[in-house]
Design an enzyme around this catalytic site. Structure first.
Site, mmCIF file in Angstrom:
data_model
loop_
_atom_site.group_PDB
_atom_site.id
_atom_site.type_symbol
_atom_site.label_atom_id
_atom_site.label_comp_id
_atom_site.label_asym_id
_atom_site.label_seq_id
_atom_site.Cartn_x
_atom_site.Cartn_y
_atom_site.Cartn_z
ATOM 1 C CG LEU A 76 66.429 38.318 -30.363
ATOM 2 C CD1 LEU A 76 65.150 37.601 -29.988
ATOM 3 C CD2 LEU A 76 66.339 38.922 -31.757
ATOM 4 C CB CYS A 77 71.044 42.162 -26.310
ATOM 5 S SG CYS A 77 70.774 40.993 -24.980
ATOM 6 C CG HIS A 78 67.395 46.967 -27.624
ATOM 7 N ND1 HIS A 78 66.583 46.082 -26.954
ATOM 8 C CD2 HIS A 78 66.641 47.498 -28.616
ATOM 9 C CE1 HIS A 78 65.379 46.090 -27.499
ATOM 10 N NE2 HIS A 78 65.386 46.932 -28.509
ATOM 11 C CG MET A 114 70.323 39.860 -21.328
ATOM 12 S SD MET A 114 70.299 38.250 -20.499
ATOM 13 C CE MET A 114 71.588 37.383 -21.360
ATOM 14 C CD GLU A 115 73.348 44.768 -21.726
ATOM 15 O OE1 GLU A 115 73.072 44.851 -22.932
ATOM 16 O OE2 GLU A 115 72.477 44.495 -20.868
ATOM 17 C CG ASP A 129 91.894 31.610 -22.147
ATOM 18 O OD1 ASP A 129 92.129 30.540 -22.758
ATOM 19 O OD2 ASP A 129 92.396 32.701 -22.500
#
Length: 159
Positions: A76-78, A114-115, A129
């Site tokens: 739901l992030c733009h 969020m970014e 990793d």
């Protein structure tokens, strides 16, 4: 008491918030994450002896790329037109860990928390990793938002 959830519509379905009528404001967010490892693993990275190459440079690029792809990962992030993404990586020898700090900025209608969180998270995942062949029991922790500025909800700084 009725709560107004911004990502749930009147039918109770998830939806992307409409920001059409919101004004652009300067927005900034900082996040961090840590990855703990054995002293030998950390020294190998710092001394540039890892057989896969420069671990920190790769993690930095992965974090920047992840910030730009956040809307592809979080439903739901733009999609945002980021104007700055910075990923800083610091070896903390005394704590046998690496600290990743991210910064995301833009002038826009919605925040960049969020970014910033995605950038820090993917950077430490990339370190894991690249080093998992050497050490599998590394510990990723303390992924958090440090601060955010701008927008209707105001500023936030971690306590």
């Amino acid at each position: 008491m009725t709560e107004n959830f911004t990502h749930i519509n009147a039918e109770g379905h998830a939806h992307m918030v409409d920001v059409t009528d919101k004004g652009n404001t300067q927005r900034e967010a900082r996040a961090q994450a840590f990855i703990e490892m054995a002293p030998e693993t950390l020294q190998m990275i710092i001394q540039g002896e890892h057989h896969k190459g420069d671990v920190f440079a790769t993690a930095r690029i992965a974090g920047i790329q992840a910030a730009k792809k956040t809307s592809d990962l979080i439903p739901l992030c733009h999609p945002l037109m980021l104007t700055k993404v910075e990923v800083d990586i610091e070896a903390e020898l005394d704590n046998q860990r690496v600290k990743v700090t991210s910064l995301c900025k833009l002038s826009g209608k919605t925040g960049v928390e969020m970014e910033a969180l995605t950038a820090a998270s993917v950077a430490v995942l990339t370190i894991y990793d690249m080093c998992k062949a050497v050490q599998k029991d590394m510990l990723i922790s303390q992924i958090c938002l440090l601060e955010k500025t701008g927008g209707k909800s105001g500023d936030y700084h971690i306590k």
